[in-house]
Design a protein around this motif. Structure first.
Motif, short mmCIF file in Angstrom:
data_model
loop_
_atom_site.label_atom_id
_atom_site.label_comp_id
_atom_site.label_asym_id
_atom_site.label_seq_id
_atom_site.Cartn_x
_atom_site.Cartn_y
_atom_site.Cartn_z
N GLY A 39 9.58 -13.95 46.99
CA GLY A 39 9.59 -12.57 47.00
C GLY A 39 8.89 -11.51 45.73
O GLY A 39 8.43 -12.35 44.90
N SER A 40 8.72 -10.28 45.89
CA SER A 40 8.32 -9.59 45.24
C SER A 40 9.37 -8.84 44.35
O SER A 40 10.28 -8.48 44.95
CB SER A 40 7.19 -8.48 45.49
N ARG A 41 9.14 -8.51 43.21
CA ARG A 41 10.31 -7.70 42.34
C ARG A 41 10.30 -6.19 42.59
O ARG A 41 11.19 -5.51 42.12
CB ARG A 41 9.99 -8.07 40.73
N TRP A 42 9.59 -5.65 43.56
CA TRP A 42 9.35 -4.25 43.77
C TRP A 42 9.39 -4.21 45.37
O TRP A 42 8.86 -5.09 46.27
CB TRP A 42 8.54 -3.48 43.16
N LYS A 43 10.19 -3.18 46.25
CA LYS A 43 10.08 -3.06 47.56
C LYS A 43 8.75 -2.80 47.97
O LYS A 43 8.13 -1.55 47.88
CB LYS A 43 11.03 -2.13 47.75
N GLN A 44 7.91 -3.69 48.82
CA GLN A 44 6.60 -3.14 49.48
C GLN A 44 6.82 -2.79 50.49
O GLN A 44 7.63 -3.09 51.37
CB GLN A 44 5.95 -4.57 49.16
N GLN A 103 2.86 -6.03 53.34
CA GLN A 103 3.29 -7.52 53.98
C GLN A 103 2.22 -7.94 55.03
O GLN A 103 2.18 -8.94 55.02
CB GLN A 103 4.74 -7.13 54.66
N ARG A 104 1.80 -7.05 55.90
CA ARG A 104 0.71 -7.51 56.64
C ARG A 104 -0.53 -8.18 56.29
O ARG A 104 -1.05 -9.00 56.94
CB ARG A 104 0.33 -6.19 57.51
N HIS A 105 -0.85 -7.84 55.03
CA HIS A 105 -2.06 -8.48 54.35
C HIS A 105 -1.61 -9.96 53.66
O HIS A 105 -2.54 -10.20 53.14
CB HIS A 105 -2.64 -7.43 53.57
N VAL A 106 -0.22 -10.15 53.44
CA VAL A 106 -0.17 -11.53 52.96
C VAL A 106 -0.26 -12.58 53.62
O VAL A 106 -0.32 -12.59 55.02
CB VAL A 106 1.35 -11.50 52.61
N GLU A 133 -1.99 -15.63 49.36
CA GLU A 133 -2.78 -14.29 48.86
C GLU A 133 -1.70 -13.31 49.08
O GLU A 133 -1.26 -12.83 50.27
CB GLU A 133 -3.95 -14.03 49.76
N TRP A 134 -1.26 -12.56 47.91
CA TRP A 134 -0.20 -11.50 48.26
C TRP A 134 -0.69 -10.32 47.30
O TRP A 134 -0.52 -10.00 46.07
CB TRP A 134 1.05 -12.01 47.39
N PRO A 135 -1.16 -9.16 48.17
CA PRO A 135 -1.72 -8.28 47.74
C PRO A 135 -0.49 -7.45 46.83
O PRO A 135 0.41 -7.17 47.51
CB PRO A 135 -2.41 -7.31 48.74
#
Length: 298
Positions: A147-152, A157-160, A212-214
């Motif tokens: 997870g990320s520490r902020w609400k994306q 999400q589509r680009h992960v 890969e997680w933008p």
């Protein structure tokens, strides 16, 4: 909002017509309408050729418009229905996976080695190597959650992208494994790795992940503190986490969830490429305990 085609009242009439037309399609079906209108088109085309009547041409034109509207409305309706069904199935599948996973332990992580490379915009490239032992009679899949520490947003999400492979050693291995991705309500990404053959009890397996997680670490690069924590459902023998930041980035770091009696090492420095680097290594951490590090730019 005024329609660019029919201004004023005409725009409202068009919107009401489209709403009625969509409801009508739901009742009779687009295929029925398209079949009927196609017959009208063929018949109208024949009559206009023979008699050359303007009214017949106008009728054929209206029929054509209805066919186009019907086709697009049918496609839009079908797309919404399939999206709703897919979301519902994904939600139910995730619910039952969590029930099964919470009641049974299928594996134990022996070693976890994760490296996160962060660029100036907060995009991350993660490389994870997991070594685990099977604790159930047989095992067909392996699951991790990140997870990320902020609400994306859904756009992020589509680009992960995720790739899972077998480890490569001496030119052997490195083939891709089948994966299933699902976004949980709390914003975490669940990754299921499916084995081609079932693992048996006490078998040891290794999986390499490339992710890969933008924007994952965007708050950190914008000057906000960020926490990198992990949690396992069984005792973890060894976990290593390395954060590599852009050249010139100066950071402060504190341990999170680690006690004086724990066996761990936390250090920071600059690597050979000039990048700032923070590294945490911990051993023998008990189940269901969150631990890691808090990183902040100076």
């Amino acid at each position: 909002m005024i329609s660019p085609i029919f201004p004023g009242r005409g725009g409202a009439m068009l919107r009401r017509f489209l709403t009625w037309f969509e409801d009508y399609l739901a009742d009779v079906g687009a295929i029925t309408l398209i079949g009927a209108v196609t017959g009208i088109l063929a018949f109208g085309g024949t009559l206009s050729t023979i008699f050359g009547d303007t009214g017949i041409r106008a009728t054929a034109f209206v029929a054509t418009i209805l066919t186009v509207l019907g086709t697009f409305t049918a496609l839009a309706t079908s797309r919404r229905q399939w999206q709703h069904r897919a979301r519902q199935n994904q939600r139910l599948l995730g619910h039952y996976r969590r029930l099964v996973q919470d009641h049974f332990n299928y594996w134990q992580i022996l070693e976890w080695d994760e490296t996160v490379v962060v660029d100036e915009r907060g995009n991350s490239r993660q490389r994870i190597t997991a070594r685990a032992v099977v604790t159930s009679d047989d095992l067909d899949f392996f699951r991790i959650r990140l997870g990320s520490r902020w609400k994306q947003s859904t756009k992020h999400q589509r680009h992960v992208s995720v790739k899972a492979r077998s480890p490569e050693l001496d030119g052997l291995g490195g083939t891709r494994l089948d994966t299933t991705l699902a976004w949980l309500p709390d914003g975490r990404l669940e990754i299921l790795v499916h084995f081609s053959l079932s693992m048996e009890k006490n078998d040891i397996f290794n999986v390499d992940f490339e992710i890969e997680w933008p924007g994952k670490c965007q708050p950190l690069m914008l000057g906000e503190p960020d926490e990198f924590v992990m949690r396992f459902t069984q005792r973890i023998e060894k976990a290593t986490w390395t954060i590599i930041l852009p050249v010139g980035t100066k950071v402060s770091v504190d341990p999170v969830g680690l006690r004086a009696e724990d066996t761990y090492e936390l250090k920071k420095g600059v690597n050979s490429a000039g990048n700032s680097e923070v590294r945490l290594s911990a051993q023998a951490i008990e189940p269901y305990r969150s631990f890691g590090m808090r990183v902040d730019q100076k």
